[in-house]
Write a protein that holds these residues in place. Structure first.
Motif, PDB file in Angstrom:
ATOM      1  N   ASP A   1       0.818  -1.209   0.000  1.00 35.07           N
ATOM      2  CA  ASP A   1       0.000   0.000   0.000  1.00 35.07           C
ATOM      3  C   ASP A   1       0.853   1.260   0.000  1.00 35.07           C
ATOM      4  O   ASP A   1       0.327   2.368  -0.149  1.00 35.07           O
ATOM      5  N   ALA A   2       2.145   1.122   0.188  1.00 32.19           N
ATOM      6  CA  ALA A   2       3.034   2.281   0.232  1.00 32.19           C
ATOM      7  C   ALA A   2       3.135   2.927  -1.148  1.00 32.19           C
ATOM      8  O   ALA A   2       3.063   2.242  -2.178  1.00 32.19           O
ATOM      9  N   ARG A   3       3.319   4.245  -1.187  1.00 31.25           N
ATOM     10  CA  ARG A   3       3.480   4.975  -2.442  1.00 31.25           C
ATOM     11  C   ARG A   3       4.568   6.042  -2.277  1.00 31.25           C
ATOM     12  O   ARG A   3       4.826   6.525  -1.167  1.00 31.25           O
ATOM     13  N   ARG A   4       5.174   6.396  -3.384  1.00 31.52           N
ATOM     14  CA  ARG A   4       6.162   7.478  -3.381  1.00 31.52           C
ATOM     15  C   ARG A   4       5.441   8.805  -3.153  1.00 31.52           C
ATOM     16  O   ARG A   4       4.411   9.090  -3.772  1.00 31.52           O
ATOM     17  N   ALA A   5       5.983   9.631  -2.288  1.00 34.04           N
ATOM     18  CA  ALA A   5       5.386  10.940  -2.001  1.00 34.04           C
ATOM     19  C   ALA A   5       6.239  12.034  -2.627  1.00 34.04           C
ATOM     20  O   ALA A   5       7.473  11.983  -2.572  1.00 34.04           O
ATOM     21  N   PRO A   6       5.638  13.030  -3.236  1.00 27.56           N
ATOM     22  CA  PRO A   6       6.408  14.110  -3.856  1.00 27.56           C
ATOM     23  C   PRO A   6       7.091  14.987  -2.818  1.00 27.56           C
ATOM     24  O   PRO A   6       6.629  15.096  -1.674  1.00 27.56           O
ATOM     25  N   THR A   7       8.180  15.607  -3.229  1.00 29.21           N
ATOM     26  CA  THR A   7       8.878  16.558  -2.363  1.00 29.21           C
ATOM     27  C   THR A   7       8.486  17.991  -2.682  1.00 29.21           C
ATOM     28  O   THR A   7       8.790  18.895  -1.908  1.00 29.21           O
ATOM     29  N   ARG A   8       7.821  18.227  -3.801  1.00 24.37           N
ATOM     30  CA  ARG A   8       7.461  19.587  -4.185  1.00 24.37           C
ATOM     31  C   ARG A   8       6.334  20.105  -3.297  1.00 24.37           C
ATOM     32  O   ARG A   8       5.313  19.421  -3.136  1.00 24.37           O
ATOM     33  N   PRO A   9       6.486  21.299  -2.746  1.00 24.28           N
ATOM     34  CA  PRO A   9       5.410  21.860  -1.919  1.00 24.28           C
ATOM     35  C   PRO A   9       4.100  21.964  -2.693  1.00 24.28           C
ATOM     36  O   PRO A   9       4.094  22.235  -3.896  1.00 24.28           O
ATOM     37  N   VAL A  10       3.001  21.763  -1.999  1.00 21.56           N
ATOM     38  CA  VAL A  10       1.688  21.810  -2.642  1.00 21.56           C
ATOM     39  C   VAL A  10       1.460  23.155  -3.314  1.00 21.56           C
ATOM     40  O   VAL A  10       0.831  23.251  -4.376  1.00 21.56           O
ATOM     41  N   SER A  11       2.015  24.200  -2.743  1.00 20.43           N
ATOM     42  CA  SER A  11       1.822  25.542  -3.301  1.00 20.43           C
ATOM     43  C   SER A  11       2.466  25.699  -4.676  1.00 20.43           C
ATOM     44  O   SER A  11       2.104  26.615  -5.429  1.00 20.43           O
ATOM     45  N   LEU A  12       3.408  24.814  -5.017  1.00 22.10           N
ATOM     46  CA  LEU A  12       4.084  24.883  -6.313  1.00 22.10           C
ATOM     47  C   LEU A  12       3.626  23.782  -7.264  1.00 22.10           C
ATOM     48  O   LEU A  12       4.214  23.588  -8.328  1.00 22.10           O
ATOM     49  N   GLN A  13       2.594  23.055  -6.881  1.00 25.58           N
ATOM     50  CA  GLN A  13       2.068  21.985  -7.722  1.00 25.58           C
ATOM     51  C   GLN A  13       0.933  22.508  -8.602  1.00 25.58           C
ATOM     52  O   GLN A  13       0.001  23.144  -8.098  1.00 25.58           O
ATOM     53  N   ASP A  14       1.027  22.218  -9.904  1.00 22.49           N
ATOM     54  CA  ASP A  14      -0.054  22.573 -10.815  1.00 22.49           C
ATOM     55  C   ASP A  14      -1.264  21.679 -10.548  1.00 22.49           C
ATOM     56  O   ASP A  14      -1.173  20.661  -9.845  1.00 22.49           O
ATOM     57  N   ALA A  15      -2.373  22.022 -11.156  1.00 20.47           N
ATOM     58  CA  ALA A  15      -3.616  21.273 -10.929  1.00 20.47           C
ATOM     59  C   ALA A  15      -3.494  19.817 -11.344  1.00 20.47           C
ATOM     60  O   ALA A  15      -4.147  18.939 -10.766  1.00 20.47           O
ATOM     61  N   ASP A  16      -2.654  19.534 -12.364  1.00 15.85           N
ATOM     62  CA  ASP A  16      -2.513  18.157 -12.849  1.00 15.85           C
ATOM     63  C   ASP A  16      -1.275  17.463 -12.297  1.00 15.85           C
ATOM     64  O   ASP A  16      -0.872  16.413 -12.796  1.00 15.85           O
ATOM     65  N   PHE A  17      -0.651  18.044 -11.277  1.00 13.33           N
ATOM     66  CA  PHE A  17       0.583  17.471 -10.726  1.00 13.33           C
ATOM     67  C   PHE A  17       0.383  16.031 -10.278  1.00 13.33           C
ATOM     68  O   PHE A  17       1.170  15.144 -10.607  1.00 13.33           O
ATOM     69  N   GLU A  18      -0.656  15.784  -9.511  1.00  7.83           N
ATOM     70  CA  GLU A  18      -0.876  14.450  -8.954  1.00  7.83           C
ATOM     71  C   GLU A  18      -1.058  13.410 -10.053  1.00  7.83           C
ATOM     72  O   GLU A  18      -0.541  12.290  -9.960  1.00  7.83           O
ATOM     73  N   ALA A  19      -1.758  13.770 -11.124  1.00 10.41           N
ATOM     74  CA  ALA A  19      -1.984  12.831 -12.223  1.00 10.41           C
ATOM     75  C   ALA A  19      -0.692  12.513 -12.961  1.00 10.41           C
ATOM     76  O   ALA A  19      -0.529  11.410 -13.483  1.00 10.41           O
TER      77      ALA A  19
END
Length: 371
Positions: free
Chosen positions: A7-25
């Motif tokens: 169930d583990a997943r890689r987590a991004p290091t980029r702050p949420v404030s610098l993530q575009d709307a499609d970052f997660e996808a």
């Protein structure tokens, strides 16, 4: 894939404030390793950086028929390399993430042993562009092999791509590698280049699975052509370090002044040879406008294991600091699918600003474009 056993997943290091709307996808949270393959007497695993998964992987054990083998993990820029001194077609990986059985891919180093290999990552580039890119480096630099990673093209299938490459004359070896992984969110502006794992992983994979015994290799994109006094492969082979890096400049579509390039959909590399005139520094040294970032050629056997092949340079090796005064690249602005931003525009010819790039034009004229 992590989802196959944990169930583990890689987590991004980029702050949420610098993530575009499609970052997660676009972010690759699920790939643990792009591939596990034989390389020499070891197996090598390459993948995106471990990031938050690193503590769970620090006790990784590679097991074959119940016997455990130690592994060495090397964290690199936007990728990771894990090596274990074992040779087998299947292995079991045991770590804090869980247990997973894996098939080991065979080594591809015999395919390119002794060859001068042109290689890159591509998606949906027109087949005639890929063919012209090969022909140019074949006729101007002596490339005799091609390794092309396809990042999920939808304009054609891998069989059509392989067939298009196979009809180019003079090649002694070629391979098309399916590389369907997420390219990753891009950077730029205030956004760091921290999440585009795909190309870094491709370079690491190509080096250790296919190119360890190549005579020399050249890394440049489909829209990039190398210019020089002879073969850049030969230059790398005869250089002190076994590597050549070359700076370059953009060439744009220019219309007017007797220059009339075709529409982008029917354009070929040979249609673009108008450059912006250089400005002279100190009245002696030309400084070309529209500079672009470097690419490189290297003899794999002479590159230290600690070094990393990166898109525009090497890391961990001072060869990165020695750009060649003799070799450069031309980055053709219109030869592009506009995947990042629109690149189909043209400039109006201005005799005070533009000129024929004579050195590049001579290289274009030396190519048998339909052979």
């Amino acid at each position: 894939m992590l989802s196959a056993f944990t169930d583990a997943r890689r987590a991004p290091t980029r702050p949420v404030s610098l993530q575009d709307a499609d970052f997660e996808a676009k972010f690759d949270e699920d790939t643990l390793f792009f591939d596990i393959f034989q390389s020499g007497r070891s197996i090598v695993m390459t993948g995106p950086p471990l990031l938050n998964l690193a503590p769970l992987m620090q006790d990784l054990r590679v097991s074959v028929s119940g016997a455990a083998y130690p592994s060495i993990t090397i964290g690199l820029d936007k990728t990771v390399r894990v090596r274990a001194a074992v040779s087998n077609r299947t292995v079991r990986l045991v770590s804090g993430l869980g247990t997973v059985d894996c098939v080991v891919s065979p080594s591809g180093e015999d395919v390119f042993a002794g060859r001068r290999v042109l290689f890159t990552l591509s998606k949906d580039n027109k087949l005639r562009w890929i063919q012209d890119w090969i022909r140019y480096h074949r006729d101007n630099h002596g490339a005799d092999a091609v390794l092309l990673y396809d990042n999920g093209s939808t304009a054609y299938d891998l069989n059509a791509l392989a067939q298009a490459i196979s009809v180019v004359g003079g090649l002694k070896a070629s391979a098309v590698v399916a590389w369907p992984f997420k390219y990753g969110p891009l950077g730029g502006g205030d956004r760091p280049w921290d999440s585009d794992f795909c190309q870094s992983g491709m370079l690491e994979h190509a080096r250790w699975r296919f190119l360890t015994r190549a005579r020399s290799v050249l890394n440049c994109d489909i829209d990039e052509l190398i210019v020089g006094p002879g073969s850049i492969f030969s230059a790398a082979e005869s250089s002190l370090l076994g590597a050549v890096t070359c700076a370059g400049r953009w060439l744009y579509g220019v219309r007017g002044g007797d220059f009339d390039p075709p529409p982008q959909e029917s354009a070929r590399h040979r249609d673009y040879y108008i450059a912006e005139k250089p400005k002279m520094r100190f009245g002696l040294i030309p400084k070309h406008p529209s500079a672009c970032r470097r690419k490189w050629a290297v003899v794999p056997a002479r590159c230290p294991d600690r070094a990393q092949w990166r898109t525009h340079r090497f890391s961990g090796w001072f060869a990165r600091n020695a750009p060649s005064p003799f070799y450069s690249l031309r980055h053709l602005h219109p030869i592009n699918t506009n995947w990042w931003y629109a690149r189909s525009g043209v400039q109006s010819f201005d005799p005070d600003r533009h000129c024929i790039d004579a050195k590049f034009k001579a290289c274009l004229d030396a190519v048998a474009w339909d052979a």
